[in-house]
Write an enzyme that holds these catalytic residues in place. Structure first.
Site, PDB file in Angstrom:
ATOM      1  N   ASP A   1      22.569   5.333  -9.164  1.00  0.00           N
ATOM      2  CA  ASP A   1      22.402   6.369 -10.183  1.00  0.00           C
ATOM      3  C   ASP A   1      22.956   7.680  -9.640  1.00  0.00           C
ATOM      4  OD1 ASP A   1      21.184   8.523 -11.781  1.00  0.00           O
ATOM      5  OD2 ASP A   1      19.998   6.918 -12.681  1.00  0.00           O
TER       6      ASP A   1
ATOM      7  N   LYS B   1      17.054   4.669  -4.714  1.00  0.00           N
ATOM      8  CA  LYS B   1      18.498   4.545  -4.958  1.00  0.00           C
ATOM      9  C   LYS B   1      19.296   5.050  -3.753  1.00  0.00           C
ATOM     10  CE  LYS B   1      18.784   2.624  -9.004  1.00  0.00           C
ATOM     11  NZ  LYS B   1      19.394   1.278  -9.158  1.00  0.00           N
TER      12      LYS B   1
ATOM     13  N   ALA C   1      10.310   8.638  -6.362  1.00  0.00           N
ATOM     14  CA  ALA C   1      10.498   7.372  -5.663  1.00  0.00           C
ATOM     15  C   ALA C   1      11.752   6.648  -6.145  1.00  0.00           C
ATOM     16  CB  ALA C   1       9.266   6.483  -5.855  1.00  0.00           C
ATOM     17  N   TYR C   2      12.089   6.793  -7.414  1.00  0.00           N
ATOM     18  CA  TYR C   2      13.313   6.174  -7.935  1.00  0.00           C
ATOM     19  C   TYR C   2      14.537   6.736  -7.219  1.00  0.00           C
ATOM     20  CZ  TYR C   2      17.080   5.174 -11.288  1.00  0.00           C
ATOM     21  OH  TYR C   2      18.260   4.777 -11.881  1.00  0.00           O
ATOM     22  N   GLY C   3      14.589   8.055  -7.083  1.00  0.00           N
ATOM     23  CA  GLY C   3      15.708   8.685  -6.397  1.00  0.00           C
ATOM     24  C   GLY C   3      15.783   8.294  -4.932  1.00  0.00           C
TER      25      GLY C   3
END
Length: 237
Positions: free
Chosen positions: A148, A165, A160-162
């Site tokens: 992303d 990734k 946490a998503y960042g």
């Protein structure tokens, strides 16, 4: 596209019931691949299956698996099943992702942090590790990690998503370096803004009509899996 770019190749797509994952699965099938549809929601996988059959693509396979709850044994069973049923695996596309709720890091509960890192980073690692022996034996194999472009920039509130990734990109780079002698091509692909459920969750006020459809990016991913592309250098675009 030629309609036969992936003829006789076996491709596993995670998150195959989602926006990008379903588009990748359909494009790969349209190019001649036998696609293994992996996802957690069976009705969505069945919808993709039906679309591929209706378009006269090779019969796909449905493999239900919830990455959030899957352990190492589940991935070993998956690898054994693919080898038994197909004898080869030429491509692996990691489309599955879970966004969570955007917000400050200090608002993220420990359990949510662990879940998002597991789904977005640990699960792709475990899946790749277990499938790698089979992939390595196949001709001109390729692995695509979908990243992303916003999250990888270290932007506030992507939590946490960042982090996951960013870790996924690091894992892919190390993997590419380790696999150079085995001719397994590793690609990290950032599709950018597009119409998808994940995008709608991240930007609920955005008008999706102005965004490209996921099919546009799916075609690019399919090209990365073609024998011609996988014979070239790894791509970290």
């Amino acid at each position: 596209m030629s309609g036969s770019m992936l003829k006789d190749r076996v491709i596993l797509v995670t998150g195959a019931g989602g926006g990008l994952g379903s588009a990748v699965a359909k494009i790969c099938a349209a190019e001649g691949a036998t696609v293994v549809l992996l996802g957690k929601t069976i009705p969505r996988l069945e919808k993709v299956y039906d679309a591929i059959i209706a378009a006269s693509g090779p019969q796909p396979a449905i493999y239900p698996l919830d990455l959030a709850g899957a352990g190492e044994d589940h991935y070993r069973d998956l690898a054994a099943t693919i080898e038994r049923e197909f004898g080869a695996l030429h491509g692996l596309v990691h489309c599955a992702a879970e966004l969570g709720v955007l917000g400050p890091l200090n608002d993220i509960a420990g359990g949510v942090w662990q879940r998002l890192l597991h789904v977005n980073l640990t699960a792709p690692f475990l899946l790749t590790r277990e499938l790698l022996p089979l992939i390595s034996k196949s001709s001109a194999p390729g692995i695509v990690f979908v990243t992303d472009s916003v999250a990888r920039a270290g932007k506030a509130y992507w939590g946490a998503y960042g982090v996951a990734k960013s870790g996924l990109e690091g894992f892919a780079r190390i993997l590419a370096d380790e696999l150079e002698s085995r001719k397994v091509q590793v690609h990290v692909y950032a599709p950018g803004p597009m119409q998808s459920p994940l995008r709608r969750r991240a930007y609920p006020a955005e008008d999706p009509a102005g965004l490209p459809l996921p099919e546009v990016q799916a075609e690019q991913i399919a090209r990365l899996l073609s024998p011609i592309e996988t014979a070239s250098s790894a791509n970290f675009g």
